[in-house]
Write an enzyme that holds these catalytic residues in place. Structure first.
Site, PDB file in Angstrom:
ATOM      1  N   HIS A   8       5.545 -29.534   2.257  1.00  0.00           N
ATOM      2  CA  HIS A   8       5.848 -28.153   2.644  1.00  0.00           C
ATOM      3  C   HIS A   8       6.720 -27.472   1.599  1.00  0.00           C
ATOM      4  O   HIS A   8       7.303 -28.124   0.729  1.00  0.00           O
ATOM      5  CB  HIS A   8       6.529 -28.086   4.021  1.00  0.00           C
ATOM      6  N   HIS A  88      13.324 -24.658  -0.981  1.00  0.00           N
ATOM      7  CA  HIS A  88      13.066 -25.998  -1.516  1.00  0.00           C
ATOM      8  C   HIS A  88      11.584 -26.333  -1.450  1.00  0.00           C
ATOM      9  O   HIS A  88      10.820 -25.628  -0.794  1.00  0.00           O
ATOM     10  CB  HIS A  88      13.891 -27.060  -0.766  1.00  0.00           C
ATOM     11  N   GLU A 137      13.108 -31.842  -1.770  1.00  0.00           N
ATOM     12  CA  GLU A 137      13.184 -32.717  -0.604  1.00  0.00           C
ATOM     13  C   GLU A 137      12.133 -33.810  -0.776  1.00  0.00           C
ATOM     14  O   GLU A 137      10.996 -33.537  -1.170  1.00  0.00           O
ATOM     15  CB  GLU A 137      12.912 -31.913   0.678  1.00  0.00           C
TER      16      GLU A 137
HETATM   17 CO    CO Z   1      12.072 -29.108   4.278  1.00  0.00          CO
END
Ligand code: CO
Length: 145
Positions: A8, A88, A137
């Site tokens: 994502h 992110h 991440e």
């Molecule tokens: Co995230």
């Protein structure tokens, strides 16, 4: 380290409700998940699928992030970027502790210990200044993927 799927893209927003309307009305999103609080991270989160129907599990998502009261990092981000913005990117890895050991070994600053993230699997962030300016991440692949 083997780079897995882009799971994502995190997008900070001052209002998940307003962002849901944007993704539905402007971007044509048809699968928008129910927002939920993630108190351990101090945020409310909502996932938007980039595929509308059965392909959703294989698609990449947008993770809308709104700060909960007391949150400092996302609140600070929104002070610098009042309308929100890209926050992110998140990649999957098969084994989170091996990934952390890898980033440690190459001198990249892992922010905290692996912890349960919005997908219910272990994740950590790596400092953007060590990652070409991108807050990154790393999350363990969800079951069934
Ligand atoms: Co995230």
């Amino acid at each position: 380290m083997i780079l897995g799927r882009l799971n994502h893209i995190g997008v900070a927003t001052p209002s998940i409700a307003d962002s849901i309307a944007f993704y539905r009305e402007v971007m044509g999103a048809t699968k928008i998940h129910e927002p939920f609080d993630l108190p351990s991270q101090g945020v409310k989160v909502c996932f938007v699928d980039t595929y509308g129907t059965e392909g959703a599990l294989n698609g990449t998502q947008i993770e809308l992030i709104e700060p909960l009261p007391g949150n400092t990092s996302i609140t600070g981000f929104l002070e610098r970027n009042p309308q929100g913005g890209q926050h992110h990117v998140c990649y999957e890895v098969p084994e989170i502790h091996a990934a952390k050991a890898w980033f440690d070994s190459v001198g990249k600053r892992v922010l905290g210990e692996p912890r349960i993230g919005a997908h219910g699997t272990l994740m950590f962030f790596v400092h953007p200044r060590d990652m070409q300016g991108v807050l990154t991440e790393i999350m363990e692949v969800p079951e069934g993927h």
